[in-house]
Design an enzyme around this catalytic site. Structure first.
Site, short mmCIF file in Angstrom:
data_model
loop_
_atom_site.label_atom_id
_atom_site.label_comp_id
_atom_site.label_asym_id
_atom_site.label_seq_id
_atom_site.Cartn_x
_atom_site.Cartn_y
_atom_site.Cartn_z
CD GLU A 158 -3.51 -5.74 4.23
OE1 GLU A 158 -4.35 -4.92 4.66
OE2 GLU A 158 -2.29 -5.55 4.26
CD GLU A 204 -2.99 -1.05 2.30
OE1 GLU A 204 -2.93 -0.11 3.10
OE2 GLU A 204 -3.91 -1.89 2.29
C1 FCB Z 1 -4.39 -1.95 5.58
C2 FCB Z 1 -3.02 -2.24 6.10
C3 FCB Z 1 -2.98 -3.26 7.22
C4 FCB Z 1 -4.13 -3.05 8.17
C5 FCB Z 1 -5.43 -3.02 7.41
C6 FCB Z 1 -6.66 -2.89 8.29
O1 FCB Z 1 -4.42 -0.66 5.03
O2 FCB Z 1 -2.18 -2.71 5.07
O3 FCB Z 1 -1.74 -3.17 7.87
O4 FCB Z 1 -3.93 -1.90 8.89
O5 FCB Z 1 -5.43 -1.94 6.52
#
Ligand code: FCB
Length: 466
Positions: free
Chosen positions: A372, A163
């Site tokens: 994620e 990210e």
């Molecule tokens: C993302 C991050 C991770 C966590 C999630 C909820 O942006 O990569 O580390 O904080 O959100």
């Protein structure tokens, strides 16, 4: 009841990151990261929390791998703490390397594929200028090379950055993340140096190991116009989508920053920033695109005389729109929200995957993995000690259904890595935002929640029942 069957080779896993779980910040030769120093700034982190102990994964990694084995997942995405692995003089730190080597061996011993992220935000404090400095991109490639020399015989899946939008805009523009700066010009420099670091590291890893699977993880937040017929709303969407999403995927996959975003940034995009040859480096081919998805936003233009509340769209600071679309006003759609205040919108994931496939990855033959997806909710502990986290479970179920729908529509999606294995340090929100499917209590005991038991059945069978 409907049962959805995922492809036989679909990857099932969970994800974590080093600073959020490891603790042991002053052990084994680890030096400080920008998150150690940022956590000491009064008011920076809810409740004054920090990562000093986190969930003590550094000492309890074998127990955490046992949790993964019990879940029956085949893949574990984790990150390496750069200041644990590399000393300030640039040489590998043997104790740090040994920790990751033991972790990787433990995973392999349990039949779990290690998926390594090199940078999940914990930059060594010793690197002068952080990501505003072009040299940091070169140091990142050196670090990638050192990690590969130590682990490349056993780690076959490498993600460069997690990210970069957050690193650049939350770190340097909104100040919500380390290093906590409020300078749009620095944020824009950070974007390019992160992208360059990704490209240089990809080249270095490719040269060292042509057969490795290399990629980057981007966070995509789709944004929609409140009134599709409004030109003003549409232009806000263009600008927000530009800095949130297109600014990161396009240099990597198309070999150019989006011209409209560069124009929107005006003087912030200085002529010295991008050197000849940089975009060729940044667009070095990757093997997989990591997609992080949590939510979507709807925005509208202000009515005459209306003053927008700067920067915030439904609980999530939007630092980059603040630069390019400060007048955007968030619209409440009345959707259910998670404990973070983020709208629950599984259709957004479907639309995102279809868009990425048709506009970017499909024609280049690049598969995607959801690296994620998950949710924080306020957990309550039942009399039997079990956390019946139906909100989290429903969130994951509905997003997996959306992922399945995308696969059926022709999207080349190869896996789902749930965020997160365990409750952990949720950055500026501290520990009270819990994303884990395994609870971590005050004594740091690990207790699978209802969602973990459910996910075990899904991952084990490769099917989802709605
Ligand atoms: C993302 C991050 C991770 C966590 C999630 C909820 O942006 O990569 O580390 O904080 O959100």
């Amino acid at each position: 009841m409907t049962t959805l069957t995922f492809p036989a080779d679909f990857r099932w896993g969970t994800a974590t990151s080093a600073y959020q779980i490891e603790g042991a910040v002053a052990e084994g030769g680890r030096t400080e990261s920008i998150w150690d120093t940022f956590c000491r700034v009064p008011g920076a982190i809810a409740n004054g929390d920090d990562g000093t102990v986190a969930v003590d994964h550094y000492h309890r990694y074998a127990e955490d791998v046992a949790q993964l084995a019990a879940l029956g997942v085949d893949t574990y995405r984790f990150s390496v703490s750069w200041p644990r692995a590399i000393r300030p003089d640039g040489r590998p730190n043997p104790a740090g390397m040994d920790f990751y080597s033991r972790l990787v061996d433990e995973l392999l011993g349990a039949g779990i594929t290690p998926w390594l992220t090199l940078y999940h935000w914990d930059l060594p404090e010793s690197i002068a200028g952080g990501w505003t400095s072009r040299d940091t991109a070169c140091l990142f490639a050196d670090y990638a090379t050192a990690m590969h020399a130590a682990l490349g015989d056993r780690v076959r899946h490498w993600t460069t950055l997690n990210e970069p939008w957050c690193s650049a805009f939350l770190g340097y523009a909104s100040g919500e993340h380390a290093p906590g700066h409020n300078d749009p010009a620095s944020a824009v420099r950070a974007v390019h140096h992160l992208m360059l670091g990704h490209g240089l590291a990809t080249q270095a890893l490719r040269a060292a190991d042509p057969a490795a699977t290399l990629g980057i993880t981007l966070n995509f937040t789709p944004v929609y116009a409140a009134d599709p017929a409004s030109a003003a709303d549409a232009d806000l969407v263009r600008r927000i989508d530009g800095t949130s999403n297109r600014m990161f995927i396009e240099p990597i996959l198309l070999g150019a920053y989006p011209a409209d975003v560069v124009a929107d940034l005006g003087d912030l995009w200085t002529p010295d920033l991008v050197a000849d040859g940089d975009l060729a480096i940044i667009s070095t081919p990757i093997d997989v695109l990591g997609v992080n998805y949590y939510t979507t936003n709807v925005v509208r233009a202000p009515k005459p005389g209306e003053v927008p509340e700067p920067n915030v769209v439904r609980g999530r600071t939007l630092a980059s729109p603040h630069i390019t679309a400060p007048e955007a006003i968030p619209v409440d759609r009345g959707l259910p929200v998670t404990g973070m205040g983020w709208d629950v919108d599984p259709d957004g994931l479907y639309g995102l995957l279809v868009r990425l496939q048709s506009e970017y990855t499909g024609s280049r033959g690049i598969p995607m993995v959801i690296t994620e997806n998950g949710a924080a909710y306020d957990d309550t502990i039942g009399a039997d000690g079990l956390v019946e986290d139906s909100g989290r479970l429903d969130y994951v179920r509905s997003h997996l259904a959306a992922a399945h729908r995308a696969i059926a529509a022709g999207v080349d999606l190869r896996g789902y890595l749930l965020w997160s294995l365990v409750d952990n340090f949720e950055w500026s929100h501290g520990y009270h935002r819990r994303f884990g499917i395994v609870r971590v209590d005050e004594q740091l005991r690990r207790l699978p929640k209802a969602s973990a038991l459910w996910y075990q059945a899904v991952a084990g069978s490769g099917t989802l029942t709605l």
